[in-house]
Design a protein around this motif. Structure first.
Motif, short mmCIF file in Angstrom:
data_model
loop_
_atom_site.label_atom_id
_atom_site.label_comp_id
_atom_site.label_asym_id
_atom_site.label_seq_id
_atom_site.Cartn_x
_atom_site.Cartn_y
_atom_site.Cartn_z
N LYS A 1 0.83 -1.20 0.00
CA LYS A 1 0.00 0.00 0.00
C LYS A 1 0.86 1.25 0.00
CE LYS A 1 -3.54 0.14 2.76
NZ LYS A 1 -4.38 -0.02 3.97
N ARG A 2 1.96 1.22 0.78
CA ARG A 2 2.85 2.39 0.80
C ARG A 2 3.47 2.63 -0.56
NH1 ARG A 2 4.67 -0.47 5.57
NH2 ARG A 2 3.68 0.40 7.43
N MET A 3 3.80 1.56 -1.27
CA MET A 3 4.36 1.72 -2.62
C MET A 3 3.36 2.40 -3.55
SD MET A 3 6.26 -1.97 -3.13
CE MET A 3 6.46 -1.65 -4.88
N GLN A 4 2.10 2.00 -3.49
CA GLN A 4 1.09 2.62 -4.35
C GLN A 4 0.83 4.06 -3.97
OE1 GLN A 4 0.33 0.96 -7.02
NE2 GLN A 4 1.53 -0.75 -6.21
N GLU A 5 0.81 4.35 -2.66
CA GLU A 5 0.62 5.73 -2.21
C GLU A 5 1.79 6.60 -2.66
OE1 GLU A 5 0.18 5.18 1.93
OE2 GLU A 5 -1.94 4.56 1.84
N SER A 6 3.00 6.02 -2.64
CA SER A 6 4.17 6.77 -3.12
C SER A 6 4.06 7.03 -4.62
CB SER A 6 5.44 5.98 -2.83
OG SER A 6 6.57 6.60 -3.39
N ALA A 7 3.56 6.04 -5.37
CA ALA A 7 3.38 6.24 -6.82
C ALA A 7 2.36 7.34 -7.08
CB ALA A 7 2.94 4.93 -7.46
N ILE A 8 1.30 7.40 -6.28
CA ILE A 8 0.28 8.44 -6.45
C ILE A 8 0.88 9.82 -6.14
CG2 ILE A 8 -1.86 9.36 -5.47
CD1 ILE A 8 -2.84 6.48 -5.20
N ALA A 9 1.65 9.90 -5.05
CA ALA A 9 2.27 11.18 -4.69
C ALA A 9 3.24 11.65 -5.77
CB ALA A 9 2.99 11.05 -3.35
N LYS A 10 3.98 10.70 -6.33
CA LYS A 10 4.92 11.04 -7.40
C LYS A 10 4.18 11.55 -8.64
CE LYS A 10 8.41 8.86 -10.37
NZ LYS A 10 9.11 7.59 -10.68
N ALA A 11 3.10 10.85 -9.01
CA ALA A 11 2.31 11.29 -10.18
C ALA A 11 1.71 12.66 -9.94
CB ALA A 11 1.22 10.26 -10.47
N ARG A 12 1.22 12.92 -8.72
CA ARG A 12 0.63 14.22 -8.40
C ARG A 12 1.69 15.32 -8.54
NH1 ARG A 12 -0.79 13.26 -3.57
NH2 ARG A 12 -2.99 12.73 -3.93
N ALA A 13 2.89 15.08 -8.02
CA ALA A 13 3.94 16.10 -8.09
C ALA A 13 4.35 16.38 -9.53
CB ALA A 13 5.15 15.64 -7.27
N TRP A 14 4.47 15.34 -10.34
CA TRP A 14 4.86 15.54 -11.75
C TRP A 14 3.78 16.26 -12.53
CZ3 TRP A 14 7.99 10.90 -14.16
CH2 TRP A 14 9.19 10.77 -13.46
N LEU A 15 2.52 15.91 -12.28
CA LEU A 15 1.44 16.59 -12.97
C LEU A 15 1.38 18.06 -12.56
CD1 LEU A 15 -1.38 13.88 -12.84
CD2 LEU A 15 -0.16 14.69 -14.86
N ASN A 16 1.64 18.34 -11.30
CA ASN A 16 1.68 19.73 -10.85
C ASN A 16 2.78 20.51 -11.57
OD1 ASN A 16 -0.45 20.09 -8.98
ND2 ASN A 16 0.68 18.97 -7.42
N SER A 17 3.94 19.87 -11.74
CA SER A 17 5.03 20.55 -12.43
C SER A 17 4.68 20.80 -13.90
CB SER A 17 6.31 19.73 -12.33
OG SER A 17 6.20 18.51 -13.04
N LEU A 18 3.99 19.85 -14.53
CA LEU A 18 3.59 20.04 -15.93
C LEU A 18 2.57 21.17 -16.05
CD1 LEU A 18 3.26 16.35 -17.17
CD2 LEU A 18 5.09 17.96 -17.68
N MET A 19 1.71 21.33 -15.03
CA MET A 19 0.71 22.40 -15.06
C MET A 19 1.25 23.72 -14.52
SD MET A 19 -2.82 20.43 -13.91
CE MET A 19 -2.15 19.86 -12.34
N ASN A 20 2.55 23.75 -14.17
CA ASN A 20 3.18 24.96 -13.64
C ASN A 20 2.52 25.42 -12.33
OD1 ASN A 20 4.99 27.10 -13.49
ND2 ASN A 20 3.71 28.45 -14.74
N THR A 21 2.25 24.46 -11.45
CA THR A 21 1.75 24.76 -10.12
C THR A 21 2.70 24.16 -9.10
OG1 THR A 21 0.36 22.77 -10.17
CG2 THR A 21 -0.66 24.83 -10.87
N SER A 22 2.51 24.53 -7.85
CA SER A 22 3.36 24.02 -6.79
C SER A 22 3.26 22.50 -6.71
CB SER A 22 2.96 24.64 -5.45
OG SER A 22 3.67 24.04 -4.38
N GLY A 23 4.40 21.86 -6.50
CA GLY A 23 4.42 20.40 -6.43
C GLY A 23 3.61 19.84 -5.28
#
Length: 463
Positions: A239-261
């Motif tokens: 579960k921690r691995m999947q939550e980490s994958a979600i957090a990573k995807a959220r941070a990358w999508l934020n960077s692509l949208m030019n918003t805070s990570g």
């Protein structure tokens, strides 16, 4: 004691009788106050203590009762924000704008030259026989007059570079969209894995409790208790691995949208990518759809305009010079000289430069045409192969979800029933459970591969 809450608050019914709750709407915010009654009838001291405890519990529960809704972003919304806000994409527009100003500057003339000096003035110490030999003061003006056809051809060439930059923006946008889709699909599959892992945790917790109950009666082994505890912790790690994958995807999508990570949002968990095969895959339709081919077309057009500009180097340039002489002796009249000059670029030692440049650029244009045709041919074969692979993956996933996984679920249900009736040992149940878990993870991994394949397919078609 007053508390202002900006969200919908759930009021515990049991506290309505002992509290005065007033709700006030102020500037769009929901505010309410909690006051103790002035008199509590003839309550005893114990009732007053109970009332205070209830109030204390209500105050402690306020943060939990306030539900903070995280924004849910659809895939289309994320792609639109990337198109509008991404910094890398904004740079292409600025480059294209710079070429427009550079094109305007290409038609400008050289600044005029002005000079002041002496003309036919004898060296100091020499004998001057006549006043006319003293020389003159000279003012010289000189202006280069470029050939208009040269300037206009160079202007068109520079303007064409702006179109190449705009097409390059579309190519980069397509790459960023494909990257965002893959991150979004990875997040989506990670959420589905978390749902499966939570169900597995409940099942393992049930088996652990059964083992703990049976152990004092010698109906279970102590190792089985530890084994279930280890399986639970292993499930938590997954579960921690999947939550980490979600957090990573959220941070990358934020960077692509030019918003805070750290900007918090969630995705539409009901979204499912749909594969829509192209109606026709031919080089003509691909040439119209693909922006990298459009970029190459603009590059070829720009190169051809550069060839035309280079051919214009055979046209002559002009120069105009005016000289004014004021004699140092009053006996001589003032004089002037006007001279017009023209260049002769067709002479062999000069013409070979632009002629060789023209030949070299023509070969480069031919190479770009061949590269364009090769890209279209390669993309056509790749898309046909991806279509067959996607259809095969869809069939595999359908078989997993409709046949294999339901069979393993029934097997686990039967094993759990026998286990509850003490007719089966824990290792046999764990084997059935692990087989189901492995197949569920396999199905979700195949789904993720399918989603990524769909994203790559759409990337090739610039959807």
């Amino acid at each position: 004691m007053m508390y202002n809450i900006k969200k919908n608050i759930l009021i515990i019914p049991q506290l309505r009788e002992c509290l005065h709750v007033k709700t006030i709407i102020y500037k769009g915010a929901s505010c309410f106050g909690i006051t103790m009654p002035n008199q509590v009838g003839h309550d005893s001291g114990g009732d007053k203590v109970a009332l205070k405890v209830k109030i204390l519990w209500l105050l402690l529960l306020f943060p939990l009762l306030t539900i903070a809704q995280r924004p849910i972003l659809s895939l289309d919304t994320i792609l639109q924000r990337i198109d509008q806000n991404n910094l890398l994409l904004q740079s292409y527009g600025l480059k294209a704008e710079s070429y427009q100003y550079a094109a305007k500057a290409a038609t400008s003339w050289m600044a005029p030259m002005i000079g002041v000096g002496t003309f036919m003035t004898p060296y100091p110490g020499q004998m001057v026989m006549d006043g006319r030999d003293k020389g003159s003061l000279m003012l010289q003006l000189e202006q280069d007059i470029p050939n208009y056809s040269k300037l206009n051809a160079n202007k068109k060439y520079i303007e064409s570079k702006g179109k190449v930059e705009k097409a390059a923006r579309e190519v980069t946008l397509n790459d960023l969209k494909a990257q965002a889709k893959k991150l979004y699909y990875g997040w989506l599959v990670a959420q589905q894995k978390l749902v499966v892992l939570n169900k597995n945790a409940q099942l393992m917790q049930t088996m652990k409790k059964i083992e703990e109950i049976r152990y004092p009666f010698n109906q279970s082994k102590l190792g089985s208790v530890y084994q279930t505890a280890a399986k639970l912790e292993e499930n938590e790690n997954m579960k921690r691995m999947q939550e980490s994958a979600i957090a990573k995807a959220r941070a990358w999508l934020n960077s692509l949208m030019n918003t805070s990570g750290q900007t918090d949002f969630t995705i539409d968990s009901t979204y499912r990518p749909v594969f829509i095969p192209a109606m026709a895959i031919d080089t003509a339709s691909l040439a119209l759809a693909r922006k990298d081919i459009l970029k190459m077309d603009y590059g070829i057009q720009s190169m051809q305009l550069n060839i035309e500009a280079m051919k214009k180097q055979s046209r002559p340039d002009f120069k105009l010079r005016f000289d004014h002489m004021s004699p140092l002796s009053g006996m001589m009249p003032k004089a002037f000289s006007v001279m017009g000059m023209v260049s002769i670029p067709i002479v062999p030692w000069s013409s070979k430069m632009y002629k060789s440049e023209v030949k070299g650029m023509k070969y480069e244009v031919q190479a770009m045409e061949k590269e364009k045709a090769a890209m279209l041919q390669e993309t056509q074969g790749m898309l046909y192969g991806m279509q067959y692979e996607i259809k095969s993956m869809q069939q595999q996933i359908t078989a997993l979800e409709s046949k294999i996984i339901p069979t393993l679920e029934k097997n686990l249900a039967v094993s759990m029933l026998s286990y509850r009736e003490n007719k089966m040992d824990l290792p046999e149940v764990l084997n059935a459970w692990e087989a189901l878990i492995m197949m569920q993870n396999n199905a979700l991994d195949e789904k993720l591969k399918l989603y990524i394949m769909i994203a790559d397919y759409e990337k090739e078609l610039y959807r």
